[in-house]
Design an enzyme around this catalytic site. Structure first.
Site: not given
Ligand code: G3I
Length: 360
Positions: A170, A211, A247, A278
């Protein structure tokens, strides 16, 4: 050798996937909806292999550990896996100089046991960096030094075990301007070339990808990537692939010139890949949204199959049970080919049937 033309998509059918813990054996399915239907080994991986394409999914490592049907489906359906979160910097180096590879290593081990390739995601991004990486505590020179060390440490740790790296994620805004990130502000536009050179230095065999999202078709954003790739190639930077996250949302449709866009990057010598596909929808789902979703997944898959060097098509999660979408897009969801019960939607059958056509 991949098929170059698709004759049309077979009728959509649905079925329920069940399965025991991971083996890479032939896909299994429950009894077909109509007992007279022929029993056949099905599953996206088996069909995609015959079509000469790797099909993958992002993997939620907690689900992989705790959810046996999920784990079985990952093994049965996919020939490449991507760490949804556990290879990101916040996960691999939560404290400066203190690495935690455990969760990522579990994915590597799972992939090896199931003869899957691994897409590394992602080395340089403006999200999910460790808290200690910030502009309050680190000077630009220190930020460059820690970024370099991070890339070399992580790529070295996985050397020989990661097929692709999403090196930089990005870079541009939708209008084609540079995204204002900690890396642009402190290292300048050269951070992209630096990141690719450092990653290549650490693992010369890995294929290194740019990407992004909203870069499927020809647009200001993909034009910016096209210009960047030409600059990088002219400078001898080891950039190997253009990654299209994919996406989509049914209310926005699918760019009609995706294949045209892929082909122009391939003419620059790059591989292409769909990396995070997705197709979300405003809830509740209804038959026309479900049909549009199937068409969205299929349109990107057809572009990949028709392109000359599209090497993989990865879902950003394959079941609504763990999809990131509802937590980000209020009122939207149902974005993946299987529902919360791992029951395939028409999108699953559309993917499978499109692959089957390409495999003929
Ligand atoms: O690990 C913490 C955990 O300790 C905590 O209890 C919990 C609740 O706050 O949060 C957890 O972290 C989360 C993390 O995923 C791991 O699960 C974050 O809050 C959450 O924001 C994060 O979301 C991820 C997101 O990227 C972050 O920007 C999504 O799972 C993931 O699917 C998404 O993937 C991205 C790609 O990497 C890049 N392209 C876009 C795509 C969608 O945003």
């Amino acid at each position: 050798m991949k098929v170059r033309a698709l004759a049309g998509v077979a009728l959509l059918t649905t079925m329920t996937l069940t399965g025991s813990p991971a083996t890479a054996g032939a896909p299994t399915t429950a009894a077909p909806a109509h007992p007279t239907a022929p029993q056949q080994a099905t599953g996206l991986r088996a069909v995609a292999d015959r079509a000469g394409l790797r099909i993958g999914t992002a993997v939620d490592m907690n689900a992989l550990a705790d959810d046996a049907p999920y784990r079985a489906a990952v093994a049965r359906e996919f020939s490449t896996v991507t760490a949804e979160n556990v290879m990101k910097w916040e996960s691999t180096e939560p404290q400066r100089g203190v690495h935690d590879w455990a969760a990522a290593d579990r994915l590597i081990d799972f992939a090896r046991a199931n003869r899957q390739k691994v897409r590394g995601h992602t080395l340089v991004w403006h999200n999910q960096n460790p808290a200690w990486v910030n502009e309050r505590d680190l000077t630009p020179a220190q930020l460059r030094a820690v970024l370099r060390q991070h890339i070399i440490d992580e790529v070295t740790h996985f050397k020989g075990r990661v097929w692709h790296w999403d090196v930089v994620n990005e870079v541009f805004n939708d209008d084609g301007t540079w995204r204002d990130t900690i890396w642009l502000r402190n290292l300048g536009q050269g951070y992209v070339a630096d990141a690719f050179r450092w990653a290549h230095q650490a693992d010369p065999q890995a294929k290194l990808f740019l990407n992004d999202y909203n870069n499927e078709g020809v647009s200001a954003k993909s034009d910016a990537y096209y210009a960047l790739v030409k600059q990088l190639k002219a400078a001898g930077v080891p950039v190997h692939g253009y990654g299209v996250q994919g996406h989509l949302a049914v209310q926005y449709g699918v760019p009609g010139d995706t294949l045209t866009n892929l082909r122009r990057f391939e003419r620059l010598g790059l591989q292409t890949a769909f990396t995070e596909v997705d197709v979300r929808m405003p809830l509740p789902a209804d038959p026309i949204k479900v049909q549009a979703q199937a068409q969205g997944f299929t349109a990107l898959l057809q572009a990949c199959l028709l392109a000359d060097r599209c090497v993989s098509y990865t879902l950003w999660g394959f079941t609504d049970r763990y999809s990131w979408v509802p937590g980000v897009f209020d009122g939207e969801g149902s974005a993946t080919p299987l529902d919360e019960n791992l029951t395939p939607k028409p999108a699953y059958a559309a993917l499978r049937d499109t692959l089957a056509i390409a495999a003929r």
